[in-house]
Design an enzyme around this catalytic site. Sequence first.
Site, PDB file in Angstrom:
ATOM      1  N   HIS A  25      46.867  69.791  55.505  1.00  0.00           N
ATOM      2  CA  HIS A  25      46.076  69.397  56.671  1.00  0.00           C
ATOM      3  C   HIS A  25      46.347  67.924  56.957  1.00  0.00           C
ATOM      4  O   HIS A  25      46.671  67.157  56.049  1.00  0.00           O
ATOM      5  CB  HIS A  25      44.589  69.638  56.420  1.00  0.00           C
ATOM      6  CG  HIS A  25      44.209  71.079  56.494  1.00  0.00           C
ATOM      7  ND1 HIS A  25      43.138  71.541  57.219  1.00  0.00           N
ATOM      8  CD2 HIS A  25      44.768  72.178  55.949  1.00  0.00           C
ATOM      9  CE1 HIS A  25      43.045  72.855  57.110  1.00  0.00           C
ATOM     10  NE2 HIS A  25      44.035  73.262  56.334  1.00  0.00           N
ATOM     11  N   CYS A  61      39.043  74.350  58.056  1.00  0.00           N
ATOM     12  CA  CYS A  61      38.404  75.342  57.197  1.00  0.00           C
ATOM     13  C   CYS A  61      36.900  75.373  57.444  1.00  0.00           C
ATOM     14  O   CYS A  61      36.230  74.341  57.298  1.00  0.00           O
ATOM     15  CB  CYS A  61      38.674  75.022  55.727  1.00  0.00           C
ATOM     16  SG  CYS A  61      37.842  76.140  54.573  1.00  0.00           S
TER      17      CYS A  61
END
Length: 308
Positions: free
Chosen positions: A210, A241
């Site tokens: 990420h 997430c």
Amino acid sequence: MSLELPPRIDIREVGMRDGLQLEAPVPLAGKLAMLEAIVATGVHRVEVTSFVSPKAVPALADADLVAAELHRWPGVHFSALVANTRGAVRAIDAGVANLEYVVSAADSHTLANAGRKTADAAASIGEIAALAHDAGGTLEVIIATAWDCPFDGPTDPARTLEVVRAAVEQGADQLCLGDTIGTVTPARTLALVDAVRSAAPQLPVGVHFHDTRGTGQANALAAILSGVTQLDASVGGLGGCPFAPGASGNIATEELVYWTQDSGIASGLDLDAVVAAARVTEQAVGHPLPSSLFRAGGRSVPLGPYVR
């Protein structure tokens, strides 16, 4: 000085799953338009959805409907994420036998994500592997919070390696290390990748970064330099997430293609087509995407000689 770079990498597009899971539900027609544009980039692997609780992730409640349309794109390796045996059965029944089973190395995250501790989640790897193999598919174990957890802090590498060993012993086909909250940096990337590859030399190891803190592409380079050739990326840098507070988008597919291509690393993806897919994705989700390269409009185009 020259970098020792591989001639080719294998990018998995995760925008359809990780990219959309935090978004308001996108209508099926919008998702299929995204998918058509993504396949047109030349990508060979697509994480297309997840078979998890619709209550927990309403944006992907239409997983069965998406799966029913995948016959339109033969030759693409479609996979789906599952969080338990029930999800694996749903995915296979829907026609998706290439499974990604997520096991968090941190207890607090896996409790938030799947309602059980790491050891209990890891104990199901064998059963899910058998389901996938019996259906003619594969099982990839994705190790979430491989480096850091939003609740527990830094993950002891020994915990990640415990999941690695469980995956090997129970018949997984490959591994993927997840930087779930976008906190890792290149030196730690190298250290864990090297440890995992030493512990499981027989399994391919991929990475999932990420870009929450702007280090995602630097980590991708570090992983590639360590010998990793399988990388996840999301069109437009979309994603995050829902069970990890503060986690934002994945590394952007177009940015990964841009710098690797200019470095002589082939991926099979067409940069202009990836930018076009990001444009379709932006329309589908209804808000600007975080990718710097997408905002810049792709490659720089010379304006021509300056005339005063």
